[in-house]
Write an enzyme that holds these catalytic residues in place. Sequence first.
Site, PDB file in Angstrom:
ATOM      1  N   GLU A  37      84.934  -5.204  47.898  1.00 17.96           N
ATOM      2  CA  GLU A  37      84.256  -4.022  47.536  1.00 17.96           C
ATOM      3  C   GLU A  37      85.182  -3.102  46.817  1.00 17.96           C
ATOM      4  O   GLU A  37      85.585  -2.217  46.853  1.00 17.96           O
ATOM      5  CB  GLU A  37      83.899  -3.013  48.753  1.00 17.96           C
ATOM      6  CG  GLU A  37      82.949  -3.790  49.483  1.00 17.96           C
ATOM      7  CD  GLU A  37      82.530  -2.945  50.657  1.00 17.96           C
ATOM      8  OE1 GLU A  37      83.127  -2.147  50.999  1.00 17.96           O
ATOM      9  OE2 GLU A  37      81.330  -3.062  50.965  1.00 17.96           O
TER      10      GLU A  37
ATOM     11  N   GLU B  73      77.900  -9.480  52.872  1.00 13.51           N
ATOM     12  CA  GLU B  73      78.005  -8.776  53.984  1.00 13.51           C
ATOM     13  C   GLU B  73      76.655  -7.880  54.046  1.00 13.51           C
ATOM     14  O   GLU B  73      76.006  -7.516  52.792  1.00 13.51           O
ATOM     15  CB  GLU B  73      79.154  -7.710  53.847  1.00 13.51           C
ATOM     16  CG  GLU B  73      80.431  -8.082  53.775  1.00 13.51           C
ATOM     17  CD  GLU B  73      81.166  -6.814  53.936  1.00 13.51           C
ATOM     18  OE1 GLU B  73      81.202  -5.670  54.345  1.00 13.51           O
ATOM     19  OE2 GLU B  73      82.357  -6.755  53.289  1.00 13.51           O
TER      20      GLU B  73
END
Length: 455
Positions: free
Chosen positions: A174, A353
């Site tokens: 991320e 995810e």
Amino acid sequence: MNHNFLWGSSLSGGQCEGGFHSRSETVVDIIPQGKDTRFQYLDNPGCYLQRPEGFYPSQDGVEFYEHYQEDIAMFAKMGLKALRFSILWSRIYLDDSDQPNEEGLQFYDNVINELLKYHIEPIITTIHFDMPLWIVQKYNGFTNRKTVELYQKYVHTIVNRYHDRVKYWISFCEINVMNSALYMVGGAVLQPDEDRETILHLCAYNQLLANALLVKACHDIDDSLKVGCEVAGTPCYPLTSSPVDYQIMVENERKNNRYTDVMVKGIYPYYFQKEMLDYGIEMRNEDLKILKDYSLDFIAVSYYKSSLASHTHVLDNPYLEKTAFHWTIDPLGFRIMLNNMYERYEIPIMVVENGLGTYDQVENNQIHDDYRIDYLQKHIEQMKLAIEDGVDIIGYLTWAAMDVVSTSEGMMSKRYGFIYVDRNDDGTGSFKRIPKDSFYWYQNYIKEETLKRKK
Ligand code: BG6
């Protein structure tokens, strides 16, 4: 969806490994447990460098370091086709000497070999909110170009070592979350007299270069390797039809997409280039060439929730339910985000995810987590619709394969896994593993999907 589709799950070293005494510290090892304290680190990690008294959950994680064989056997029983995990850089280089730590390299050899024994595809993230602390203390993370050099050395070591067994590589977890988590993602501690946006742009510049250098290392060493970087996919809706809300949404989306724009298109889009100039970041021609020559093969994306843009700061979406931790539950947002991303970049996407973090109850050694099954089912349905829309998705990995220390709160009781781990917020517990109902549901789901594709 083809028969090679990767149904799997994810973990990260800093949240599950432990094995603290055989490595150096990471950025999360020094953050004590506690809902408030965990949030404070986002802007003021400096105080944790002083180590207040307290319980530091990431130092033990869930003892994956000790239990990895038992855990991987359970992942195999569940039928996972892929497992994504991060290598702890702090296990490979204990300091800035040129000598890697053979014991650390051997540990990941063992993990990879154990996965392959069960035909589970290993997918490696090189940093997942777990940069070595010595890099923060000595170089202030990615604010310093020296960290790019050190990163290059680190990835050469691990790609050389594992490329014969690991095809998919993910540079960072991320990267766009750096917008709010400078320390966790960029390894940078902000000094009181420093301008946050300047430091953020400096880290971004160096980290984007480091990402391209991972692509280069992988492609130079073995041109069959595929490299991605993970971005948080958070669709943003304007709260009202006010053009001001729409404009705020456009700005939010740009801030989220600017990293992917560079990593996929190989150039700084005009607005990001202007920001770099405005913050006085030197952009060297030789760096820009590397970005151009080494762009990503795929995008790794996480999806948990959607957000709102509003000039009134009312950010509560009345159309969506929320989790116990006030995260919106928005399966359609998943399809929207996947379509938007593919429309913008047109390269394969791997969902790395997606999951529900909530409290679980153990009753007679069982965990009836039908709420988690419901969440995953609804999200997978929307992902399949995105595939029908034409989006090229190569895998779906849930967060997380087993319960781990949560990132935002450092809690164990905010659980995401298919496997319950007996470990409590105060550090008590036996680390015993118990499969939840969702474990058997995913096992069955993967089995049926695999059969369907074979027909
Ligand atoms: C993602 C991170 O942002 O969200 C994971 O990559 C994290 O590390 C996950 O655990 C869920 O967030 P949290 O804060 O609930 O653990």
